[in-house]
Design a protein around this motif. Structure first.
Motif, PDB file in Angstrom:
ATOM      1  N   GLN B 105       0.831  -1.210   0.000  1.00 54.33           N
ATOM      2  CA  GLN B 105       0.000   0.000   0.000  1.00 54.33           C
ATOM      3  C   GLN B 105       0.865   1.259   0.000  1.00 54.33           C
ATOM      4  O   GLN B 105       0.536   2.249  -0.645  1.00 54.33           O
ATOM      5  N   ASN B 106       1.982   1.177   0.735  1.00 54.07           N
ATOM      6  CA  ASN B 106       2.870   2.327   0.766  1.00 54.07           C
ATOM      7  C   ASN B 106       3.513   2.588  -0.583  1.00 54.07           C
ATOM      8  O   ASN B 106       3.784   3.733  -0.928  1.00 54.07           O
ATOM      9  N   VAL B 107       3.753   1.528  -1.332  1.00 53.22           N
ATOM     10  CA  VAL B 107       4.304   1.716  -2.674  1.00 53.22           C
ATOM     11  C   VAL B 107       3.320   2.532  -3.506  1.00 53.22           C
ATOM     12  O   VAL B 107       3.685   3.520  -4.152  1.00 53.22           O
ATOM     13  N   LEU B 108       2.043   2.142  -3.443  1.00 44.32           N
ATOM     14  CA  LEU B 108       1.020   2.864  -4.189  1.00 44.32           C
ATOM     15  C   LEU B 108       0.964   4.313  -3.763  1.00 44.32           C
ATOM     16  O   LEU B 108       0.906   5.231  -4.570  1.00 44.32           O
ATOM     17  N   HIS B 109       1.011   4.494  -2.452  1.00 46.00           N
ATOM     18  CA  HIS B 109       0.866   5.828  -1.890  1.00 46.00           C
ATOM     19  C   HIS B 109       2.063   6.719  -2.233  1.00 46.00           C
ATOM     20  O   HIS B 109       1.910   7.819  -2.754  1.00 46.00           O
ATOM     21  N   ALA B 110       3.253   6.196  -1.944  1.00 43.83           N
ATOM     22  CA  ALA B 110       4.452   7.020  -2.138  1.00 43.83           C
ATOM     23  C   ALA B 110       4.734   7.282  -3.608  1.00 43.83           C
ATOM     24  O   ALA B 110       5.169   8.368  -3.980  1.00 43.83           O
ATOM     25  N   GLU B 136       8.122 -11.646   2.822  1.00 43.32           N
ATOM     26  CA  GLU B 136       6.696 -11.642   3.160  1.00 43.32           C
ATOM     27  C   GLU B 136       6.288 -10.378   3.916  1.00 43.32           C
ATOM     28  O   GLU B 136       5.107 -10.089   4.057  1.00 43.32           O
ATOM     29  N   TYR B 137       7.272  -9.624   4.364  1.00 40.48           N
ATOM     30  CA  TYR B 137       6.960  -8.366   5.042  1.00 40.48           C
ATOM     31  C   TYR B 137       6.290  -7.367   4.109  1.00 40.48           C
ATOM     32  O   TYR B 137       5.756  -6.363   4.552  1.00 40.48           O
ATOM     33  N   PHE B 138       6.351  -7.648   2.808  1.00 40.25           N
ATOM     34  CA  PHE B 138       5.747  -6.729   1.844  1.00 40.25           C
ATOM     35  C   PHE B 138       4.262  -6.545   2.135  1.00 40.25           C
ATOM     36  O   PHE B 138       3.683  -5.517   1.827  1.00 40.25           O
ATOM     37  N   ARG B 143       5.463  -0.239   9.906  1.00 42.25           N
ATOM     38  CA  ARG B 143       6.009   0.013  11.244  1.00 42.25           C
ATOM     39  C   ARG B 143       6.702  -1.220  11.828  1.00 42.25           C
ATOM     40  O   ARG B 143       7.466  -1.101  12.777  1.00 42.25           O
ATOM     41  N   THR B 144       6.422  -2.395  11.253  1.00 42.77           N
ATOM     42  CA  THR B 144       7.082  -3.601  11.766  1.00 42.77           C
ATOM     43  C   THR B 144       8.417  -3.847  11.065  1.00 42.77           C
ATOM     44  O   THR B 144       9.095  -4.814  11.361  1.00 42.77           O
ATOM     45  N   TYR B 145       8.791  -2.977  10.141  1.00 46.55           N
ATOM     46  CA  TYR B 145      10.016  -3.180   9.372  1.00 46.55           C
ATOM     47  C   TYR B 145      11.255  -2.824  10.187  1.00 46.55           C
ATOM     48  O   TYR B 145      11.217  -1.939  11.026  1.00 46.55           O
ATOM     49  N   SER B 146      12.348  -3.483   9.889  1.00 45.47           N
ATOM     50  CA  SER B 146      13.633  -3.036  10.419  1.00 45.47           C
ATOM     51  C   SER B 146      14.039  -1.813   9.614  1.00 45.47           C
ATOM     52  O   SER B 146      13.511  -1.578   8.532  1.00 45.47           O
ATOM     53  N   SER B 147      14.980  -1.044  10.147  1.00 43.40           N
ATOM     54  CA  SER B 147      15.311   0.184   9.422  1.00 43.40           C
ATOM     55  C   SER B 147      15.939  -0.136   8.069  1.00 43.40           C
ATOM     56  O   SER B 147      15.744   0.603   7.107  1.00 43.40           O
ATOM     57  N   GLY B 148      16.650  -1.244   7.978  1.00 42.82           N
ATOM     58  CA  GLY B 148      17.234  -1.630   6.692  1.00 42.82           C
ATOM     59  C   GLY B 148      16.160  -1.922   5.655  1.00 42.82           C
ATOM     60  O   GLY B 148      16.260  -1.505   4.502  1.00 42.82           O
ATOM     61  N   MET B 149      15.106  -2.624   6.074  1.00 38.35           N
ATOM     62  CA  MET B 149      14.020  -2.942   5.147  1.00 38.35           C
ATOM     63  C   MET B 149      13.315  -1.673   4.698  1.00 38.35           C
ATOM     64  O   MET B 149      12.944  -1.503   3.532  1.00 38.35           O
TER      65      MET B 149
END
Lengths: 264, 406
Positions: B105-110, B136-138, B143-149
């Protein structure tokens, strides 16, 4: 103006997805989710109804439903929540999105467009909930309620005009952000929302003509409570003023755009 | 037609005695700002298609302001900027991310924020998902992502479409080294396809490996616009500049520019590279044992004297460098007029190519607190392959390769 409209059209996908995201993120991780849009104002109705209905119920003329006061309250709050949500969200809109505006190049006008869209959507949901409650209270839907469409347009114009102006000024003079919530509170009580107009002593009643919200709220009452058409003349004046405010707001928004970035 | 034409751009932040005066100005009232703070002044340059330009300078030199003006999020106070092409600017990674939305969803948004239609975004979705490598985090909230992701996803979106001009502001200094390699690979790929780059970075290696031109900003002015190597040498000298220090540049016959700076409290007398027979050499065979001899003289009374040296390849990337502080050979309170010779003996285990040596005299672990003398391109030598097998790269690793049939 044309450029702004083109910008919104070009970014329509972004505006629509932002409105949806706004909904999603506001209620993310809350169990009742979108219900809160409705529950918040309705709980307000319940509070006022419980506390004030005994005092005021007798004074609502021309309607024989025993829940008349609750219906009256809800009609007024429907208009008020839309207005106050628009104003207070536009107020901090540019400050909240300062970093985004500084780091991304996109048409700035999309930001207020998102606010309008999301406020109107919230209001539509609230109205539908109210229709259900009206039905439960024995107050049927009537054709006059269609007047709500132009009335909503009036509220949006007024709220957006005022909100956009205040939002731009707030970037430069942050005191505005502190004053406006107080002014909104005063306006709420200065407008016949929780009380009928006729409890105001007659010598002060003329003061209402200075309240731009009064003709609109009165229109909501006419349409939702009494099933009548609104009073056109006074609403037309408010609409004209509102349109002027929107035009002024957009002009200032355009003029201030560059300097806004410097201050944010 | 130039791709980017920056013409006499200046930016000032204005303060008014009263905000009402500022508002009056929007309606054309002739009010004057009470204070003007110029952060950029008289900045002019043009950029042609396919160039890769690094913008360097100290904090507050105006680098980010300049990028924002080119990106058009800030408006210049004077001068003009003309850009002919689609600009993608990565001024900060993850702008417009909503932590409660999933990666998709963030891909669409950003990407919508960058002005792409839903259809265009859908077409690039697989590519973005692939580059971000969040698995699968996609489908999970960001907010559950690590900063690297987070950084990988943001970079994947920002570079999903090849722009004509890519502007990057220090965004690449975040993330782990895997991400850095990956993002640089993508930038290089864009570059090969004709994208013009404009990069702000503090990382000398990053700029030198990608850029063919660098612009040094200092106090809002362009002080140098040349090859990255030359600009970096100048910059290095500049940050060490003290009250009575001088920065000197001399154009050498080879076309390179030799930069010398420092207070002169201690001086480099001579720099020599000799072979085992003590003969000065300019050409060295791979693996040959050579000695670098640096003679210095103390001109004024000093607390301590440290000699540092580094060997750079022709692009200015450092192959090796250290100083006598790190080797615990600091000369404490040298007498005025004293002369010291430093002998550095080493095996030239370098790849074939041209190398330069920079020498510095300073007081402690680096040249920032006191820079007596700093001399870039103090000596140039070539490494030839006269006996070992052919190999790529700048390091002679002396491998032992065994091949066994199994």
């Amino acid at each position: 103006m044309g450029g702004m409209l083109r910008g919104v059209w070009q970014y329509r996908g972004f505006v629509l997805s932002s409105i949806r995201n706004d909904m999603v993120s506001r209620f993310a991780q809350s169990k009742l989710g979108g219900l809160w849009v409705i529950l918040n104002p309705l709980s307000q109705v319940l509070i006022y109804a419980l506390i004030l209905s005994n005092i005021l119920a007798a004074k609502l003329p021309g309607i024989d439903n025993k829940y008349a006061y609750a219906i009256y309250l809800m009609s007024g709050l429907l208009a008020w929540t839309l207005f106050s949500e628009l104003v207070s969200r536009c107020l901090t809109l540019f400050i909240d999105n300062g970093n985004l505006m500084k780091k991304m190049n996109f048409p700035r006008i999309t930001l207020p467009s998102i606010v309008i869209g999301s406020c109107v959507l919230n209001n539509a949901l609230l109205f539908m909930a109210m229709l259900v409650i009206f039905a439960l209270l024995g107050h049927e839907f009537n054709a006059a309620m269609l007047w709500l469409i132009p009335l909503t347009f009036c509220v949006v114009t007024l709220g957006f005009g005022v909100g956009l102006l205040l939002g731009v000024f707030n970037v430069f003079m942050r005191d505005i952000g502190q004053v406006v919530p107080i002014v909104l509170q005063v306006m709420f009580w200065f407008t016949p929302i929780v009380y009928p107009l006729d409890i105001i002593p007659s010598q002060y009643r003329d003061l209402m003509s200075f309240n731009p919200l009064y003709p609109i709220i009165d229109g909501y009452h006419q349409v939702l409570v009494y099933g009548l058409s609104p009073q056109f003349e006074s609403i037309a004046i408010v609409l004209a003023v509102s349109l002027f405010l929107v035009a002024l707001g957009l002009f200032i928004f355009k003029r201030a755009g560059a300097e806004m970035m410097d201050v944010l | 037609m130039n791709l980017i034409d920056v013409n006499d751009v200046g930016k000032s932040f204005r303060t008014y005695r009263s905000e009402w005066q500022r508002i009056g100005r929007w309606f054309g009232l002739p009010t004057r700002p009470s204070e003007e703070n110029w952060v950029l002044r008289h900045v002019s340059f043009t950029i042609q298609k396919g160039e890769a330009i690094g913008i360097i300078g100290q904090n507050g030199a105006g680098k980010s302001t300049l990028l924002k003006i080119i990106t058009n999020t800030l408006q210049s106070t004077e001068g003009s900027v003309a850009v002919n092409g689609r600009v993608a600017a990565i001024l900060e990674l993850g702008m417009g991310f909503n932590p409660d939305l999933t990666g998709r969803q963030n891909v669409l948004h950003a990407a919508g924020l960058m002005g792409f239609s839903a259809e265009e975004i859908q077409n690039a979705m697989t590519d973005i998902e692939g580059f971000a490598e969040v698995g699968e985090y996609f489908e999970q909230p960001v907010r559950t992502y690590s900063s690297g992701m987070h950084v990988r996803l943001a970079f994947a979106i920002a570079t999903a479409y090849r722009p004509e001009i890519l502007i990057v502001d220090e965004a690449l200094s975040v993330g782990d080294s895997y991400f850095q390699h990956k993002s640089f690979a993508r930038i290089r790929e864009f570059q090969e396809q004709g994208t013009t780059l404009l990069i702000v970075a503090h990382d000398r290696a990053a700029i030198q490996s990608v850029c063919n031109r660098a612009i040094l900003l200092e106090g809002g002015l362009i002080v140098k616009d040349a090859k990255p190597e030359e600009v970096f040498d100048f910059y290095n000298a500049l940050i060490a500049e003290k009250e009575n220090a001088k920065v000197e540049t001399v154009l050498l016959e080879s076309g390179k520019v030799k930069t010398t700076s420092g207070t002169g409290e201690a001086e480099i007398q001579s720099v020599e590279l000799v072979n085992q027979n003590n003969e000065p050499v300019e050409v060295v065979s791979i693996g040959e044992r050579v000695t670098l001899i640096v003679s210095t003289k103390v001109a004024e009374s000093l607390g301590s004297l440290v000699m540092g040296f580094c060997i750079k390849d022709r692009l200015g990337q450092i192959m090796y460098g250290t100083n006598t502080w790190h080797t615990k050979q600091v000369i404490e309170e040298p007498v005025v007029g004293g002369e010291f010779q430093f002998r550095i003996e080493f095996d030239a285990n370098l790849g074939v190519g041209s190398y330069s040596i920079a020498i510095a005299l300073h007081d402690r672990e680096n040249h920032l607190s006191a820079n007596y003398e700093w001399r870039d391109l103090a000596l140039v030598f070539n490494v030839l392959n006269s006996g070992v097998h052919l190999f790529e790269g700048c390091n002679w690793l002396q491998p032992e390769i065994e091949v066994n049939a199994i």
